[in-house]
Motif scaffolding. Structure first.
Motif, PDB file in Angstrom:
ATOM      1  N   TYR A  95       0.841  -1.192   0.000  1.00  0.00           N
ATOM      2  CA  TYR A  95       0.000   0.000   0.000  1.00  0.00           C
ATOM      3  C   TYR A  95       0.879   1.247   0.000  1.00  0.00           C
ATOM      4  O   TYR A  95       1.979   1.239   0.552  1.00  0.00           O
ATOM      5  N   CYS A  96       0.363   2.303  -0.582  1.00  0.00           N
ATOM      6  CA  CYS A  96       1.027   3.605  -0.419  1.00  0.00           C
ATOM      7  C   CYS A  96       0.077   4.537   0.319  1.00  0.00           C
ATOM      8  O   CYS A  96      -1.155   4.330   0.311  1.00  0.00           O
ATOM      9  N   ALA A  97       0.658   5.530   0.961  1.00  0.00           N
ATOM     10  CA  ALA A  97      -0.138   6.460   1.758  1.00  0.00           C
ATOM     11  C   ALA A  97       0.645   7.751   1.940  1.00  0.00           C
ATOM     12  O   ALA A  97       1.881   7.757   1.843  1.00  0.00           O
ATOM     13  N   THR A  98      -0.081   8.816   2.210  1.00  0.00           N
ATOM     14  CA  THR A  98       0.594  10.034   2.634  1.00  0.00           C
ATOM     15  C   THR A  98       1.074   9.828   4.065  1.00  0.00           C
ATOM     16  O   THR A  98       0.408   9.160   4.863  1.00  0.00           O
ATOM     17  N   VAL A  99       2.246  10.359   4.375  1.00  0.00           N
ATOM     18  CA  VAL A  99       2.865  10.073   5.666  1.00  0.00           C
ATOM     19  C   VAL A  99       3.429  11.342   6.287  1.00  0.00           C
ATOM     20  O   VAL A  99       3.582  12.369   5.628  1.00  0.00           O
ATOM     21  N   PHE A 100       3.759  11.221   7.593  1.00  0.00           N
ATOM     22  CA  PHE A 100       4.529  12.240   8.286  1.00  0.00           C
ATOM     23  C   PHE A 100       5.688  11.531   8.967  1.00  0.00           C
ATOM     24  O   PHE A 100       5.674  10.303   9.136  1.00  0.00           O
ATOM     25  N   PHE A 101       6.688  12.306   9.343  1.00  0.00           N
ATOM     26  CA  PHE A 101       7.902  11.722   9.900  1.00  0.00           C
ATOM     27  C   PHE A 101       8.059  12.081  11.371  1.00  0.00           C
ATOM     28  O   PHE A 101       7.785  13.207  11.797  1.00  0.00           O
ATOM     29  N   VAL A 102       8.508  11.092  12.135  1.00  0.00           N
ATOM     30  CA  VAL A 102       8.947  11.308  13.500  1.00  0.00           C
ATOM     31  C   VAL A 102      10.395  10.836  13.512  1.00  0.00           C
ATOM     32  O   VAL A 102      10.673   9.639  13.581  1.00  0.00           O
ATOM     33  N   GLY A 103      11.310  11.786  13.381  1.00  0.00           N
ATOM     34  CA  GLY A 103      12.698  11.399  13.151  1.00  0.00           C
ATOM     35  C   GLY A 103      12.813  10.692  11.819  1.00  0.00           C
ATOM     36  O   GLY A 103      12.392  11.220  10.794  1.00  0.00           O
ATOM     37  N   ASN A 104      13.358   9.490  11.823  1.00  0.00           N
ATOM     38  CA  ASN A 104      13.495   8.715  10.589  1.00  0.00           C
ATOM     39  C   ASN A 104      12.389   7.673  10.422  1.00  0.00           C
ATOM     40  O   ASN A 104      12.509   6.782   9.574  1.00  0.00           O
ATOM     41  N   TRP A 106       8.414   6.854   9.533  1.00  0.00           N
ATOM     42  CA  TRP A 106       7.264   7.438   8.845  1.00  0.00           C
ATOM     43  C   TRP A 106       5.990   6.722   9.287  1.00  0.00           C
ATOM     44  O   TRP A 106       5.982   5.517   9.542  1.00  0.00           O
ATOM     45  N   ARG A 107       4.960   7.519   9.421  1.00  0.00           N
ATOM     46  CA  ARG A 107       3.666   7.036   9.879  1.00  0.00           C
ATOM     47  C   ARG A 107       2.602   7.504   8.901  1.00  0.00           C
ATOM     48  O   ARG A 107       2.691   8.602   8.359  1.00  0.00           O
ATOM     49  N   PRO A 108       1.570   6.709   8.655  1.00  0.00           N
ATOM     50  CA  PRO A 108       0.487   7.171   7.778  1.00  0.00           C
ATOM     51  C   PRO A 108      -0.246   8.332   8.419  1.00  0.00           C
ATOM     52  O   PRO A 108      -0.476   8.338   9.634  1.00  0.00           O
ATOM     53  N   ARG A 109      -0.605   9.302   7.616  1.00  0.00           N
ATOM     54  CA  ARG A 109      -1.352  10.444   8.139  1.00  0.00           C
ATOM     55  C   ARG A 109      -2.743  10.011   8.559  1.00  0.00           C
ATOM     56  O   ARG A 109      -3.327  10.601   9.468  1.00  0.00           O
ATOM     57  N   ASP A 110      -3.291   9.035   7.870  1.00  0.00           N
ATOM     58  CA  ASP A 110      -4.610   8.510   8.215  1.00  0.00           C
ATOM     59  C   ASP A 110      -4.512   6.990   8.212  1.00  0.00           C
ATOM     60  O   ASP A 110      -4.627   6.358   7.159  1.00  0.00           O
ATOM     61  N   SER A 111      -4.345   6.413   9.386  1.00  0.00           N
ATOM     62  CA  SER A 111      -4.167   4.961   9.480  1.00  0.00           C
ATOM     63  C   SER A 111      -5.474   4.203   9.280  1.00  0.00           C
ATOM     64  O   SER A 111      -5.468   2.966   9.236  1.00  0.00           O
ATOM     65  N   ASN A 112      -6.582   4.932   9.171  1.00  0.00           N
ATOM     66  CA  ASN A 112      -7.880   4.279   8.984  1.00  0.00           C
ATOM     67  C   ASN A 112      -8.322   4.276   7.527  1.00  0.00           C
ATOM     68  O   ASN A 112      -9.399   3.771   7.218  1.00  0.00           O
ATOM     69  N   SER A 113      -7.511   4.848   6.667  1.00  0.00           N
ATOM     70  CA  SER A 113      -7.899   4.953   5.257  1.00  0.00           C
ATOM     71  C   SER A 113      -6.796   4.399   4.389  1.00  0.00           C
ATOM     72  O   SER A 113      -5.717   4.987   4.303  1.00  0.00           O
ATOM     73  N   TRP A 114      -7.067   3.278   3.748  1.00  0.00           N
ATOM     74  CA  TRP A 114      -6.096   2.631   2.877  1.00  0.00           C
ATOM     75  C   TRP A 114      -6.759   2.288   1.549  1.00  0.00           C
ATOM     76  O   TRP A 114      -7.945   2.008   1.499  1.00  0.00           O
ATOM     77  N   GLY A 115      -5.976   2.293   0.503  1.00  0.00           N
ATOM     78  CA  GLY A 115      -6.466   1.875  -0.800  1.00  0.00           C
ATOM     79  C   GLY A 115      -6.570   0.362  -0.870  1.00  0.00           C
ATOM     80  O   GLY A 115      -6.421  -0.330   0.131  1.00  0.00           O
ATOM     81  N   GLN A 116      -6.794  -0.151  -2.068  1.00  0.00           N
ATOM     82  CA  GLN A 116      -6.933  -1.596  -2.209  1.00  0.00           C
ATOM     83  C   GLN A 116      -5.587  -2.314  -2.205  1.00  0.00           C
ATOM     84  O   GLN A 116      -5.531  -3.523  -1.981  1.00  0.00           O
ATOM     85  N   GLY A 117      -4.516  -1.582  -2.430  1.00  0.00           N
ATOM     86  CA  GLY A 117      -3.197  -2.193  -2.428  1.00  0.00           C
ATOM     87  C   GLY A 117      -2.928  -2.996  -3.683  1.00  0.00           C
ATOM     88  O   GLY A 117      -3.791  -3.131  -4.564  1.00  0.00           O
ATOM     89  N   THR A 118      -1.733  -3.531  -3.754  1.00  0.00           N
ATOM     90  CA  THR A 118      -1.363  -4.381  -4.882  1.00  0.00           C
ATOM     91  C   THR A 118      -0.602  -5.584  -4.343  1.00  0.00           C
ATOM     92  O   THR A 118       0.300  -5.445  -3.520  1.00  0.00           O
ATOM     93  N   GLN A 119      -1.004  -6.771  -4.787  1.00  0.00           N
ATOM     94  CA  GLN A 119      -0.444  -8.012  -4.254  1.00  0.00           C
ATOM     95  C   GLN A 119       0.899  -8.319  -4.906  1.00  0.00           C
ATOM     96  O   GLN A 119       1.014  -8.322  -6.136  1.00  0.00           O
ATOM     97  N   VAL A 120       1.881  -8.601  -4.067  1.00  0.00           N
ATOM     98  CA  VAL A 120       3.185  -9.062  -4.528  1.00  0.00           C
ATOM     99  C   VAL A 120       3.407 -10.461  -3.971  1.00  0.00           C
ATOM    100  O   VAL A 120       3.341 -10.657  -2.756  1.00  0.00           O
ATOM    101  N   THR A 121       3.643 -11.403  -4.844  1.00  0.00           N
ATOM    102  CA  THR A 121       3.894 -12.777  -4.440  1.00  0.00           C
ATOM    103  C   THR A 121       5.226 -13.228  -5.005  1.00  0.00           C
ATOM    104  O   THR A 121       5.440 -13.180  -6.221  1.00  0.00           O
ATOM    105  N   VAL A 122       6.117 -13.625  -4.107  1.00  0.00           N
ATOM    106  CA  VAL A 122       7.441 -14.093  -4.516  1.00  0.00           C
ATOM    107  C   VAL A 122       7.512 -15.586  -4.226  1.00  0.00           C
ATOM    108  O   VAL A 122       7.521 -16.008  -3.069  1.00  0.00           O
ATOM    109  N   SER A 123       7.527 -16.352  -5.296  1.00  0.00           N
ATOM    110  CA  SER A 123       7.472 -17.804  -5.129  1.00  0.00           C
ATOM    111  C   SER A 123       8.025 -18.489  -6.365  1.00  0.00           C
ATOM    112  O   SER A 123       7.870 -17.993  -7.487  1.00  0.00           O
ATOM    113  N   SER A 124       8.636 -19.636  -6.143  1.00  0.00           N
ATOM    114  CA  SER A 124       9.128 -20.418  -7.274  1.00  0.00           C
ATOM    115  C   SER A 124       8.082 -21.444  -7.698  1.00  0.00           C
ATOM    116  O   SER A 124       8.299 -22.197  -8.650  1.00  0.00           O
TER     117      SER A 124
END
Length: 124
Positions: A95-104, A106-124
């Motif tokens: 998932y991607c999100a807008t974020v803010f930084f606390v030192g190094n 990063w935290r989502p600006r809205d942890s209750n709102s996420w997109g659908q995301g994209t599935q990554v599967t690493v497998s042989s």
């Protein structure tokens, strides 16, 4: 309201590469920092990488340093995550999100709102 749409996931063999895209709308990348997160089955969502709003400074989780590269194309209003040398443990929904930084950290600006995301599967 900001809108982000992830794409580019898929099935890849260990050692392979993928490039994820995060297309922004209703705002420009100059307005917010952007972060990538991932969530594997049965695990909590974790931060993977982030890029700052103004100077383009990049941040990475230790588990992906040296393998993943975050970048942004302001003309396309899109943030990318180039993932190389993929491992089975990289399997997750990303998932991607807008974020803010606390030192190094990063935290989502809205942890209750996420997109659908994209599935990554690493497998042989």
């Amino acid at each position: 309201q900001v809108q982000l749409v992830e794409s580019g996931g898929g099935l890849v063999q260990p050692g392979g590469s993928l490039r994820l895209s995060c297309a922004a709308s209703r705002f420009t990348l100059d307005s917010y920092a952007i972060g990538w997160f991932r969530q594997a089955p049965g695990k909590e969502r974790e931060g993977v990488s982030a890029i700052s709003r103004q100077d383009g400074r990049t941040y990475y989780a230790e588990s992906v340093k040296g393998r993943f590269t975050i970048s942004k194309d302001k003309a396309k209003n899109t943030v990318y995550l180039q993932m190389n040398s993929l491992k089975p443990e990289d399997t997750a929904v990303y998932y991607c999100a807008t974020v803010f930084f606390v030192g190094n950290i990063w935290r989502p600006r809205d942890s209750n709102s996420w997109g659908q995301g994209t599935q990554v599967t690493v497998s042989s």
